[in-house]
Design a protein around this motif. Structure first.
Motif, PDB file in Angstrom:
ATOM      1  N   TYR A 227       0.858  -1.180   0.000  1.00 19.77           N
ATOM      2  CA  TYR A 227       0.000   0.000   0.000  1.00 19.77           C
ATOM      3  C   TYR A 227       0.897   1.233   0.000  1.00 19.77           C
ATOM      4  CZ  TYR A 227      -4.268   2.636   0.715  1.00 19.77           C
ATOM      5  OH  TYR A 227      -5.336   3.462   0.539  1.00 19.77           O
TER       6      TYR A 227
ATOM      7  N   ALA B 245       1.374   5.698  -0.325  1.00 18.54           N
ATOM      8  CA  ALA B 245       0.809   7.039  -0.225  1.00 18.54           C
ATOM      9  C   ALA B 245       1.912   8.040  -0.530  1.00 18.54           C
ATOM     10  CB  ALA B 245       0.239   7.293   1.165  1.00 18.54           C
TER      11      ALA B 245
ATOM     12  N   VAL C 267      -2.503  14.268   1.918  1.00 16.11           N
ATOM     13  CA  VAL C 267      -2.453  13.099   1.027  1.00 16.11           C
ATOM     14  C   VAL C 267      -2.664  13.535  -0.426  1.00 16.11           C
ATOM     15  CG1 VAL C 267      -3.418  10.840   0.482  1.00 16.11           C
ATOM     16  CG2 VAL C 267      -3.280  11.594   2.863  1.00 16.11           C
TER      17      VAL C 267
ATOM     18  N   GLU D 220      -3.061   7.830  -2.814  1.00 15.04           N
ATOM     19  CA  GLU D 220      -2.806   6.560  -2.139  1.00 15.04           C
ATOM     20  C   GLU D 220      -3.416   5.444  -2.959  1.00 15.04           C
ATOM     21  OE1 GLU D 220      -4.805   6.140   1.719  1.00 15.04           O
ATOM     22  OE2 GLU D 220      -6.054   7.842   1.163  1.00 15.04           O
TER      23      GLU D 220
END
Length: 139
Positions: free
Chosen positions: A77, A79, A90, A93
């Motif tokens: 994962y 970001a 952010v 992501e």
């Protein structure tokens, strides 16, 4: 805690992107290639107690950054964060790609400066080795 990654080399290449039947040519510059591991002692994300590593990169406004993370041990994962925008840090992501453990993320940088890439697993059980590549695309 892991130290921030250093630039490991610059590699130029060519990628083709399709847009409305045209094929613009993009120069690719590999700015970071890292082999890492999510393991005890890494930073912990408070929202889900998952482990993560972070990498700082420099970029300019309008530049497109492509981040690829691959792992045979856990679901990756990613970001990309803008530390100068605490209200909305952010930039992007993304989790696994097409049912694999891999993650891919493409973001356009909003300003000149330093940004943070988070290499993470999908959950708090994510442990193991990964490879991370960060590429800048420019027309």
């Amino acid at each position: 805690m892991k130290a921030y990654a250093r630039l490991t080399g610059m590699i130029a290449g060519v990628a083709l992107g399709l847009s409305m039947g045209l094929a613009p040519v993009y120069a690719q510059t590999l700015i970071l290639q890292e082999e890492g591991a999510l393991e005890e002692g890494d930073m912990v994300l408070p929202s889900d107690n998952s482990l993560y590593d972070e990498f700082k990169i420099e970029g300019t406004a309008g530049q497109t950054v492509v981040v690829d993370m691959k792992s045979g041990d856990f679901v990756a994962y990613l970001a990309v964060l803008d530390p100068e925008n605490p209200a909305n840090p952010v930039l992007g992501e993304n989790g696994n790609v097409s049912g694999t453990n891999d993650a891919r993320l493409e973001v356009t940088l909003p300003r000149d400066g330093t940004f943070v890439v988070i290499a993470n697993g999908l959950d708090s059980n994510s442990r193991g080795e990964y490879t991370l590549e960060i590429t800048l695309l420019e027309e």
